[in-house]
Design an enzyme around this catalytic site. Structure first.
Site, short mmCIF file in Angstrom:
data_model
loop_
_atom_site.label_atom_id
_atom_site.label_comp_id
_atom_site.label_asym_id
_atom_site.label_seq_id
_atom_site.Cartn_x
_atom_site.Cartn_y
_atom_site.Cartn_z
N HIS A 15 0.83 -1.19 0.00
CA HIS A 15 0.00 0.00 0.00
C HIS A 15 0.87 1.26 0.00
O HIS A 15 1.68 1.48 0.91
CB HIS A 15 -0.89 -0.02 1.24
CG HIS A 15 -1.88 1.10 1.31
ND1 HIS A 15 -1.83 2.07 2.30
CD2 HIS A 15 -2.93 1.40 0.53
CE1 HIS A 15 -2.82 2.91 2.13
NE2 HIS A 15 -3.51 2.53 1.06
N GLU A 46 0.55 -0.90 -4.74
CA GLU A 46 -0.64 -0.06 -4.77
C GLU A 46 -0.22 1.39 -4.75
O GLU A 46 0.70 1.77 -4.02
CB GLU A 46 -1.53 -0.35 -3.56
CG GLU A 46 -2.90 0.30 -3.59
CD GLU A 46 -2.94 1.74 -3.04
OE1 GLU A 46 -3.95 2.43 -3.27
OE2 GLU A 46 -1.94 2.17 -2.42
N ASP A 48 -1.92 5.62 -5.47
CA ASP A 48 -3.02 6.52 -5.80
C ASP A 48 -2.61 7.38 -6.99
O ASP A 48 -1.42 7.56 -7.25
CB ASP A 48 -3.34 7.41 -4.60
CG ASP A 48 -3.47 6.59 -3.32
OD1 ASP A 48 -4.52 5.98 -3.14
OD2 ASP A 48 -2.50 6.58 -2.53
N HIS A 61 -1.24 10.49 -3.27
CA HIS A 61 -2.51 10.23 -2.59
C HIS A 61 -3.36 11.47 -2.38
O HIS A 61 -4.54 11.50 -2.72
CB HIS A 61 -2.26 9.56 -1.24
CG HIS A 61 -3.52 9.36 -0.45
ND1 HIS A 61 -3.99 10.30 0.46
CD2 HIS A 61 -4.41 8.34 -0.44
CE1 HIS A 61 -5.12 9.86 0.99
NE2 HIS A 61 -5.40 8.68 0.47
#
Length: 251
Positions: A15, A46, A48, A61
């Protein structure tokens, strides 16, 4: 089966590159974090996504630069010529989506589009780099999920949108979704999202279930025992150790 999901055993996903790994504190969504995760053996990253005012897609993000960089301002309102000057934790440049895809050609990326203006530029990057089979695209916005599906086509693996998750959770007989997987928290506030029934129904439909963001080893074991298909974690070191202990680590 989407090529993105072709993996032997539970998917371990870093993440934001493993934002709470001791070596990554303060460097979320940076090349430093992604390189550290890949060095540990992670195949799934992962990140954003936001698009700048001139349509450049960055791995970032927040809507604003303020929290994690040495500059200020809203990403969507700034051109890339300004955003590129920002440094994560004062040191690392904000990476482009294209740079992450090119730097790690063997990695698979889970992409969370954070704003409406990021959908079309993201679709263009994926087509231009022939990266459609390497990614899964998700978003909290059902509209963004639907739009990226229309733009890229049925080859693209996508997560369920929030409306689709709610229907599968509360009204499963009404569900019809081309989504490849559910990427959900175990709880959203006091609401339990992941239930045995939801997991059972998802698997009956041939959909995988990935749970975020899981940083505690005891909880990792419990969720894996329950049969989830993947875990998304900030503590890449701990999840790796858990999967090694279970004989399920695949790098």
């Amino acid at each position: 089966m989407y090529p993105y999901l072709d993996h032997d055993g539970p998917i371990a996903m870093a993440h934001r590159g493993g934002a709470l790994h001791p070596d990554n504190i303060g460097f979320e969504n940076s090349m430093h974090a992604f390189e550290q995760a890949v060095g540990l053996g992670y195949r799934y990253l992962e990140t954003d996504l936001h698009a700048t005012s001139d349509g450049v897609v960055v791995a970032f993000h927040d809507h604003r630069l303020d929290r994690v960089t040495d500059r200020t301002g809203e990403v969507s309102q700034l051109p890339w010529s300004e955003v590129r000057k920002a440094r994560i934790n004062g040191h690392e440049p904000i990476p482009l989506l294209s740079e992450v895809l090119e730097r790690f050609p063997e990695a698979r990326l889970n992409l969370d589009i954070k704003a409406d203006n990021g959908v079309l530029p993201t679709a263009k990057v994926l087509r231009d780099l022939n990266a459609i089979d390497r990614v899964c695209v998700s978003s909290f916005s059902q509209a963004r999920v639907r739009q990226i599906r229309r733009e890229v086509g049925e080859r693209l693996a996508t997560g369920f949108g929030h409306q689709e998750i709610a229907r599968l959770r509360f009204a499963p007989l009404r569900l019809s979704s081309p989504g490849a997987c559910l990427q959900i928290p175990e709880y959203f506030g006091r609401l339990r999202v992941l239930t045995p029934g939801l997991l059972r129904r998802a698997h009956a439909l041939g959909k995988q279930v990935h749970v975020w963001t899981v940083d505690d080893p005891a909880r990792m074991h419990r969720l894996l025992d329950a049969g989830v298909d993947g875990l998304i974690t900030d503590r890449t070191d701990l999840l790796r150790a858990v999967l090694i202990d279970r004989g399920q680590w695949k790098s």
